[in-house]
Design a protein around this motif. Structure first.
Motif, PDB file in Angstrom:
ATOM      1  N   ILE A  90     -27.353 -46.742   6.388  1.00  0.00           N
ATOM      2  CA  ILE A  90     -25.741 -46.639   6.525  1.00  0.00           C
ATOM      3  C   ILE A  90     -25.077 -45.165   6.095  1.00  0.00           C
ATOM      4  O   ILE A  90     -24.307 -44.897   6.790  1.00  0.00           O
ATOM      5  N   ASP A  91     -25.791 -44.800   4.909  1.00  0.00           N
ATOM      6  CA  ASP A  91     -25.349 -43.422   4.432  1.00  0.00           C
ATOM      7  C   ASP A  91     -25.491 -42.455   5.415  1.00  0.00           C
ATOM      8  O   ASP A  91     -24.796 -41.317   5.570  1.00  0.00           O
ATOM      9  N   ALA A  92     -26.763 -42.535   6.417  1.00  0.00           N
ATOM     10  CA  ALA A  92     -26.979 -41.618   7.131  1.00  0.00           C
ATOM     11  C   ALA A  92     -26.366 -41.489   8.289  1.00  0.00           C
ATOM     12  O   ALA A  92     -25.951 -40.605   8.979  1.00  0.00           O
ATOM     13  N   PHE A  93     -26.092 -42.853   8.897  1.00  0.00           N
ATOM     14  CA  PHE A  93     -25.564 -42.979  10.070  1.00  0.00           C
ATOM     15  C   PHE A  93     -24.142 -43.619  10.386  1.00  0.00           C
ATOM     16  O   PHE A  93     -23.632 -43.593  11.731  1.00  0.00           O
ATOM     17  N   TRP A  94     -23.562 -44.125   9.530  1.00  0.00           N
ATOM     18  CA  TRP A  94     -22.267 -44.431   9.595  1.00  0.00           C
ATOM     19  C   TRP A  94     -21.362 -43.760   9.037  1.00  0.00           C
ATOM     20  O   TRP A  94     -21.274 -43.040   7.976  1.00  0.00           O
ATOM     21  N   PRO A  95     -19.980 -43.774   9.635  1.00  0.00           N
ATOM     22  CA  PRO A  95     -19.543 -44.281  10.714  1.00  0.00           C
ATOM     23  C   PRO A  95     -20.514 -43.511  11.918  1.00  0.00           C
ATOM     24  O   PRO A  95     -20.525 -42.536  12.054  1.00  0.00           O
ATOM     25  N   GLY A  96     -20.759 -44.413  13.039  1.00  0.00           N
ATOM     26  CA  GLY A  96     -21.482 -43.974  14.305  1.00  0.00           C
ATOM     27  C   GLY A  96     -22.297 -44.942  14.753  1.00  0.00           C
ATOM     28  O   GLY A  96     -22.177 -46.108  14.654  1.00  0.00           O
ATOM     29  N   GLY A  97     -23.319 -44.707  15.794  1.00  0.00           N
ATOM     30  CA  GLY A  97     -23.733 -45.318  16.742  1.00  0.00           C
ATOM     31  C   GLY A  97     -24.985 -46.025  16.613  1.00  0.00           C
ATOM     32  O   GLY A  97     -26.006 -45.885  17.284  1.00  0.00           O
ATOM     33  N   LEU A  98     -25.129 -46.672  15.209  1.00  0.00           N
ATOM     34  CA  LEU A  98     -26.103 -47.736  14.835  1.00  0.00           C
ATOM     35  C   LEU A  98     -25.912 -48.869  14.521  1.00  0.00           C
ATOM     36  O   LEU A  98     -24.800 -49.163  13.941  1.00  0.00           O
ATOM     37  N   THR A  99     -26.492 -50.026  15.163  1.00  0.00           N
ATOM     38  CA  THR A  99     -26.043 -51.289  14.854  1.00  0.00           C
ATOM     39  C   THR A  99     -27.311 -52.027  14.240  1.00  0.00           C
ATOM     40  O   THR A  99     -28.266 -51.638  14.709  1.00  0.00           O
ATOM     41  N   ILE A 100     -26.881 -52.529  13.002  1.00  0.00           N
ATOM     42  CA  ILE A 100     -28.010 -53.137  12.226  1.00  0.00           C
ATOM     43  C   ILE A 100     -27.713 -54.734  12.353  1.00  0.00           C
ATOM     44  O   ILE A 100     -27.018 -55.281  12.079  1.00  0.00           O
ATOM     45  N   VAL A 101     -29.059 -55.163  12.252  1.00  0.00           N
ATOM     46  CA  VAL A 101     -29.228 -56.488  12.437  1.00  0.00           C
ATOM     47  C   VAL A 101     -29.667 -57.096  11.229  1.00  0.00           C
ATOM     48  O   VAL A 101     -30.634 -56.608  10.744  1.00  0.00           O
ATOM     49  N   LEU A 102     -28.718 -58.085  10.322  1.00  0.00           N
ATOM     50  CA  LEU A 102     -29.153 -58.558   9.127  1.00  0.00           C
ATOM     51  C   LEU A 102     -29.004 -60.048   9.036  1.00  0.00           C
ATOM     52  O   LEU A 102     -28.198 -60.778   9.853  1.00  0.00           O
ATOM     53  N   PRO A 103     -29.589 -60.829   8.099  1.00  0.00           N
ATOM     54  CA  PRO A 103     -29.131 -62.238   7.782  1.00  0.00           C
ATOM     55  C   PRO A 103     -27.699 -62.195   7.537  1.00  0.00           C
ATOM     56  O   PRO A 103     -27.188 -61.548   6.616  1.00  0.00           O
ATOM     57  N   ALA A 104     -27.041 -63.314   8.275  1.00  0.00           N
ATOM     58  CA  ALA A 104     -25.719 -63.378   7.837  1.00  0.00           C
ATOM     59  C   ALA A 104     -25.372 -64.142   6.727  1.00  0.00           C
ATOM     60  O   ALA A 104     -26.139 -64.755   5.964  1.00  0.00           O
ATOM     61  N   GLN A 105     -24.190 -63.923   5.900  1.00  0.00           N
ATOM     62  CA  GLN A 105     -23.825 -64.474   4.649  1.00  0.00           C
ATOM     63  C   GLN A 105     -23.844 -66.028   4.963  1.00  0.00           C
ATOM     64  O   GLN A 105     -23.046 -66.490   5.891  1.00  0.00           O
ATOM     65  N   PRO A 106     -24.633 -67.033   4.358  1.00  0.00           N
ATOM     66  CA  PRO A 106     -24.667 -68.340   4.631  1.00  0.00           C
ATOM     67  C   PRO A 106     -23.150 -69.011   4.452  1.00  0.00           C
ATOM     68  O   PRO A 106     -22.969 -70.338   5.091  1.00  0.00           O
ATOM     69  N   SER A 107     -22.400 -68.650   3.564  1.00  0.00           N
ATOM     70  CA  SER A 107     -21.185 -69.452   3.405  1.00  0.00           C
ATOM     71  C   SER A 107     -20.003 -68.927   4.459  1.00  0.00           C
ATOM     72  O   SER A 107     -19.045 -69.711   4.441  1.00  0.00           O
ATOM     73  N   LEU A 108     -20.236 -68.112   5.501  1.00  0.00           N
ATOM     74  CA  LEU A 108     -19.392 -67.801   6.547  1.00  0.00           C
ATOM     75  C   LEU A 108     -19.254 -68.858   7.261  1.00  0.00           C
ATOM     76  O   LEU A 108     -20.124 -69.669   7.710  1.00  0.00           O
ATOM     77  N   THR A 109     -17.766 -69.292   7.601  1.00  0.00           N
ATOM     78  CA  THR A 109     -17.568 -70.382   8.748  1.00  0.00           C
ATOM     79  C   THR A 109     -17.110 -69.534  10.047  1.00  0.00           C
ATOM     80  O   THR A 109     -16.033 -69.476  10.052  1.00  0.00           O
ATOM     81  N   TRP A 110     -17.859 -69.331  10.745  1.00  0.00           N
ATOM     82  CA  TRP A 110     -17.714 -68.677  12.101  1.00  0.00           C
ATOM     83  C   TRP A 110     -18.852 -69.037  12.986  1.00  0.00           C
ATOM     84  O   TRP A 110     -19.689 -69.845  12.560  1.00  0.00           O
ATOM     85  N   ASP A 111     -18.432 -68.569  14.239  1.00  0.00           N
ATOM     86  CA  ASP A 111     -19.276 -69.028  15.335  1.00  0.00           C
ATOM     87  C   ASP A 111     -19.284 -68.056  16.409  1.00  0.00           C
ATOM     88  O   ASP A 111     -18.742 -67.801  17.300  1.00  0.00           O
ATOM     89  N   LEU A 112     -20.308 -66.971  16.335  1.00  0.00           N
ATOM     90  CA  LEU A 112     -20.355 -65.845  17.233  1.00  0.00           C
ATOM     91  C   LEU A 112     -21.559 -66.259  18.467  1.00  0.00           C
ATOM     92  O   LEU A 112     -21.706 -65.426  19.524  1.00  0.00           O
ATOM     93  N   GLY A 113     -22.112 -67.538  18.404  1.00  0.00           N
ATOM     94  CA  GLY A 113     -23.064 -67.785  19.555  1.00  0.00           C
ATOM     95  C   GLY A 113     -24.350 -68.110  18.749  1.00  0.00           C
ATOM     96  O   GLY A 113     -24.416 -68.574  17.624  1.00  0.00           O
ATOM     97  N   GLU A 114     -25.276 -68.084  19.589  1.00  0.00           N
ATOM     98  CA  GLU A 114     -26.970 -68.310  19.004  1.00  0.00           C
ATOM     99  C   GLU A 114     -27.259 -67.186  18.098  1.00  0.00           C
ATOM    100  O   GLU A 114     -28.255 -66.348  18.913  1.00  0.00           O
ATOM    101  N   THR A 115     -26.856 -66.933  17.229  1.00  0.00           N
ATOM    102  CA  THR A 115     -27.200 -65.760  16.323  1.00  0.00           C
ATOM    103  C   THR A 115     -28.604 -66.000  15.404  1.00  0.00           C
ATOM    104  O   THR A 115     -29.064 -65.199  14.869  1.00  0.00           O
ATOM    105  N   LYS A 116     -29.138 -67.383  15.195  1.00  0.00           N
ATOM    106  CA  LYS A 116     -30.167 -67.567  14.573  1.00  0.00           C
ATOM    107  C   LYS A 116     -30.073 -67.256  13.130  1.00  0.00           C
ATOM    108  O   LYS A 116     -30.829 -66.725  12.049  1.00  0.00           O
TER     109      LYS A 116
END
Length: 247
Positions: A90-116
């Motif tokens: 994050i410190d090196a490449f944000w803001p910028g062209g790097l997308t990072i996949v992480l486990p989502a916060q379990p308490s969130l109530t959303w539905d982005l699709g089949e995110t596992k």
């Protein structure tokens, strides 16, 4: 009917941002410029809006959109944990062209699709996008194109493909590089700080090169795939083996 605002004109910028905020609040779609390619955005916390985004692109729930954020505080509210190596990215490449996949916060109530249970997050490096995100909160944003076609590098390209499925188009000229973001999977780093098998995987190479990632991560970056194994543009897989989408 769609409305186009040329954000290079200050008067149209103000009107466009107002209309974009209102469209997002109504669960409608907005096309906006980012530093990589143009994106089509929806309220990340509205399942109906996210489904509208997928429908507009002709894409199924097996390819959930990433989420754009205005800063690290937003990220902390969306993910389960930010491991030290991810913070370094994050410190090196944000803001910028790097997308990072992480486990989502379990308490969130959303539905982005089949995110596992994961979320792909990025902070773009473009004024219009950051100002809109600061006012709307996190947005689900996919490249502004029909599935199987090239990503739009100017709003008129997006409009030709997406038409009236989008309420507001924010035009700001050509994208700076027109190269989609690099996607990395950092899920194995969460909760496994002492695990020697925890690595960061490149799901799609793009705006940030492998060499740049290696400079930050060193041995934590998974070795390069053999030629032909790299996931093609705009198609990647998450840690569960499902495709993910990114702009």
């Amino acid at each position: 009917m769609s409305t186009v605002f040329d954000c290079r004109d200050e008067g149209q910028l103000l009107a466009g941002m107002r209309h974009a905020r209102q469209a997002i609040a109504r669960g409608e779609l907005v096309v906006l410029p980012t530093d990589t390619v143009y994106g089509v955005a929806a309220d990340a916390f509205s399942p109906a809006a996210v489904q509208r985004l997928l429908d507009a692109k002709g894409r199924g729930r097996e390819m959930p959109p990433p989420v754009l954020v205005a800063g690290q505080d937003m990220v902390a509210a969306l993910v389960e944990e930010i491991p030290v190596p991810v913070q370094q990215l994050i410190d090196a490449f944000w803001p910028g062209g790097l997308t990072i996949v992480l486990p989502a916060q379990p308490s969130l109530t959303w539905d982005l699709g089949e995110t596992k249970g994961t979320v792909a997050v990025r902070m773009p490096d473009r004024r219009v996008a950051l100002e809109l995100l600061a006012e709307t909160g996190p947005l689900a944003v996919s490249s502004a194109n029909l599935t199987g076609r090239d990503a739009a590098v100017i709003a008129s390209d997006a409009q030709e493909m997406l038409g009236d499925s989008v309420a507001v188009y924010l035009e700001e000229g050509y994208s700076e590089n027109g190269i989609p973001s690099t996607i990395v999977d950092a899920t194995s780093l969460v909760g496994t700080a002492d695990d020697e098998h925890a690595v960061v995987r490149i799901l799609r190479e793009g705006a940030v090169s492998r060499e740049q990632l290696e400079e930050v991560l060193g041995d934590l970056l998974e070795p390069a795939e053999q030629p032909g194994d790299v996931t093609p543009e705009d198609v990647a897989v998450d840690s569960g083996g499902k495709p993910v989408d990114a702009e």
